[in-house]
Design a protein around this motif. Structure first.
Motif, short mmCIF file in Angstrom:
data_model
loop_
_atom_site.label_atom_id
_atom_site.label_comp_id
_atom_site.label_asym_id
_atom_site.label_seq_id
_atom_site.Cartn_x
_atom_site.Cartn_y
_atom_site.Cartn_z
N CYS A 1 15.45 -2.90 -11.03
CA CYS A 1 14.82 -2.36 -9.84
C CYS A 1 13.32 -2.29 -10.09
CB CYS A 1 15.37 -0.97 -9.53
SG CYS A 1 17.08 -1.01 -8.98
N ILE A 2 12.58 -2.79 -9.13
CA ILE A 2 11.12 -2.77 -9.25
C ILE A 2 10.54 -2.16 -7.97
CG2 ILE A 2 10.87 -4.64 -10.90
CD1 ILE A 2 10.12 -5.50 -7.43
N ILE A 3 9.29 -1.80 -8.05
CA ILE A 3 8.58 -1.23 -6.91
C ILE A 3 7.50 -2.22 -6.49
CG2 ILE A 3 7.09 0.67 -6.15
CD1 ILE A 3 8.59 2.43 -8.21
N ALA A 4 7.41 -2.45 -5.19
CA ALA A 4 6.40 -3.34 -4.64
C ALA A 4 5.55 -2.55 -3.65
CB ALA A 4 7.04 -4.54 -3.96
N VAL A 5 4.27 -2.44 -3.94
CA VAL A 5 3.35 -1.68 -3.10
C VAL A 5 2.44 -2.66 -2.37
CG1 VAL A 5 1.50 0.04 -3.04
CG2 VAL A 5 3.35 0.27 -4.70
N ASP A 6 2.46 -2.58 -1.05
CA ASP A 6 1.54 -3.38 -0.23
C ASP A 6 0.15 -2.79 -0.45
OD1 ASP A 6 -0.05 -4.53 1.72
OD2 ASP A 6 1.47 -4.35 3.29
N MET A 7 -0.73 -3.57 -1.08
CA MET A 7 -2.07 -3.06 -1.39
C MET A 7 -2.97 -3.01 -0.16
SD MET A 7 -2.46 -4.77 -5.17
CE MET A 7 -4.21 -4.45 -5.30
N ALA A 8 -2.59 -3.71 0.90
CA ALA A 8 -3.28 -3.68 2.20
C ALA A 8 -4.70 -4.23 2.16
CB ALA A 8 -3.27 -2.28 2.80
N SER A 9 -5.24 -4.43 0.99
CA SER A 9 -6.62 -4.89 0.87
C SER A 9 -6.80 -5.64 -0.44
CB SER A 9 -7.58 -3.70 0.90
OG SER A 9 -8.88 -4.10 0.56
N ASP A 10 -7.71 -6.58 -0.42
CA ASP A 10 -8.06 -7.31 -1.64
C ASP A 10 -9.42 -6.87 -2.17
OD1 ASP A 10 -7.51 -9.07 -3.66
OD2 ASP A 10 -8.24 -10.83 -2.61
N LYS A 11 -9.85 -5.68 -1.75
CA LYS A 11 -11.15 -5.17 -2.17
C LYS A 11 -11.09 -4.67 -3.61
CE LYS A 11 -12.50 -3.69 2.44
NZ LYS A 11 -12.77 -2.54 3.31
N PRO A 12 -12.18 -4.81 -4.35
CA PRO A 12 -12.21 -4.29 -5.71
C PRO A 12 -11.88 -2.79 -5.73
CG PRO A 12 -14.12 -5.67 -5.32
CD PRO A 12 -13.44 -5.50 -3.99
N GLY A 13 -11.06 -2.40 -6.66
CA GLY A 13 -10.71 -1.00 -6.82
C GLY A 13 -9.39 -0.59 -6.18
N THR A 14 -8.82 -1.45 -5.33
CA THR A 14 -7.58 -1.09 -4.66
C THR A 14 -6.46 -0.82 -5.66
OG1 THR A 14 -8.22 -2.39 -2.72
CG2 THR A 14 -5.90 -1.79 -2.91
N LEU A 15 -6.27 -1.73 -6.59
CA LEU A 15 -5.24 -1.53 -7.61
C LEU A 15 -5.56 -0.32 -8.47
CD1 LEU A 15 -2.65 -2.42 -9.04
CD2 LEU A 15 -4.06 -3.96 -10.43
N ASN A 16 -6.82 -0.14 -8.80
CA ASN A 16 -7.21 1.00 -9.62
C ASN A 16 -6.84 2.32 -8.97
OD1 ASN A 16 -8.59 2.23 -11.93
ND2 ASN A 16 -10.02 2.95 -10.36
N HIS A 17 -6.96 2.43 -7.66
CA HIS A 17 -6.60 3.67 -6.98
C HIS A 17 -5.10 3.95 -7.11
CE1 HIS A 17 -10.51 4.51 -5.24
NE2 HIS A 17 -10.61 3.22 -4.97
N ILE A 18 -4.30 2.90 -6.97
CA ILE A 18 -2.85 3.07 -7.13
C ILE A 18 -2.53 3.52 -8.56
CG2 ILE A 18 -0.61 1.87 -7.13
CD1 ILE A 18 -1.88 -0.06 -5.02
N LEU A 19 -3.13 2.83 -9.52
CA LEU A 19 -2.87 3.15 -10.93
C LEU A 19 -3.38 4.55 -11.29
CD1 LEU A 19 -3.64 -0.29 -12.59
CD2 LEU A 19 -1.42 0.68 -11.98
N ALA A 20 -4.51 4.94 -10.74
CA ALA A 20 -5.05 6.27 -11.01
C ALA A 20 -4.11 7.35 -10.47
CB ALA A 20 -6.44 6.42 -10.41
N ASP A 21 -3.58 7.13 -9.26
CA ASP A 21 -2.63 8.09 -8.69
C ASP A 21 -1.38 8.19 -9.57
OD1 ASP A 21 -4.19 8.87 -6.54
OD2 ASP A 21 -3.29 7.42 -5.16
N LEU A 22 -0.89 7.05 -10.03
CA LEU A 22 0.29 7.06 -10.90
C LEU A 22 -0.01 7.73 -12.24
CD1 LEU A 22 1.67 3.50 -10.12
CD2 LEU A 22 2.73 5.70 -9.50
N ASN A 23 -1.18 7.48 -12.78
CA ASN A 23 -1.58 8.11 -14.04
C ASN A 23 -1.68 9.63 -13.87
OD1 ASN A 23 -2.49 7.89 -16.84
ND2 ASN A 23 -4.45 8.62 -16.02
N ASP A 24 -2.27 10.06 -12.76
CA ASP A 24 -2.39 11.50 -12.50
C ASP A 24 -1.01 12.16 -12.40
OD1 ASP A 24 -5.14 11.25 -12.52
OD2 ASP A 24 -5.34 11.32 -10.33
N ALA A 25 -0.01 11.39 -11.98
CA ALA A 25 1.35 11.92 -11.87
C ALA A 25 2.16 11.70 -13.16
CB ALA A 25 2.07 11.25 -10.69
#
Length: 137
Positions: A69-93
Motif C-alpha cells: 500500500c502506498i500513498i499518492a499525493v496530488d502536489m497540485a503545483s510544480d513550483k519549487p518547495g511544494t514537495l518540501n511543504h508535504i515532507l515538512a508536514d510529515l516530519n512535524d507529525a
C-alpha cells in the motif's frame, strides 16, 4: 489507498523488458515504474491498472513480488518547495517515509508524490491538512 507491486529481480541485461513483456502479454497498463539496483538484484516498483492481476501474472512467471500500500499525493503545483511543504508536514507529525518517488498526472501534467510509510494514520493526517490523496493514477 493505491497498491503497488514490488518485484525482486536479477540485476542483469534485459530484466526490465522481461517484466514489461509479461505485463503486455496480460494486457496490463503501467502507470508508473521505478527501478532501483544493488550489485546483485534490483527492486522494481510498479503501479498498474490492475495490481492483483499484475502480481498474479508476475508470480506465475516465477518472480518474487508483493503488493504494498502506498500513498499518492496530488502536489497540485510544480513550483519549487511544494514537495518540501508535504515532507515538512510529515516530519512535524513524526512520520517516517520509507521511500518516495515522483510521478505525474497523465492528463494535467501535475506532479504526484508517491511514498510508503509504516504509519497507518498518514492518510488521515494528510487529508486533515488539506492534501488531495489519489486512489488511482
Amino acid at each position: 489507498m493505491l497498491q503497488q507491486i514490488s518485484i525482486f529481480t536479477a540485476n542483469q541485461k534485459g530484466a526490465l523488458s522481461k517484466i514489461t513483456a509479461i505485463l503486455e502479454k496480460n494486457n496490463i497498463n503501467i502507470y508508473t515504474m521505478l527501478a532501483t539496483d544493488s550489485a546483485e538484484f534490483g527492486i522494481v516498483r510498479l503501479i498498474t491498472d490492475d495490481a492483483e492481476k499484475s502480481e498474479k501474472a508476475l508470480k506465475d512467471a516465477g518472480y518474487q513480488c508483493r503488493l504494498d500500500c502506498i500513498i499518492a499525493v496530488d502536489m497540485a503545483s510544480d513550483k519549487p518547495g511544494t514537495l518540501n511543504h508535504i515532507l515538512a508536514d510529515l516530519n512535524d507529525a513524526n512520520v517516517m517515509i520509507r521511500y518516495l518517488y515522483i510521478s505525474f498526472d497523465r492528463q494535467t501534467g501535475t506532479p504526484i508524490a508517491v511514498f510508503n510509510t509504516n504509519d497507518s494514520e498518514t492518510e488521515t493526517f494528510l487529508r486533515g491538512k488539506g492534501y488531495k490523496l489519489l486512489d488511482t493514477l
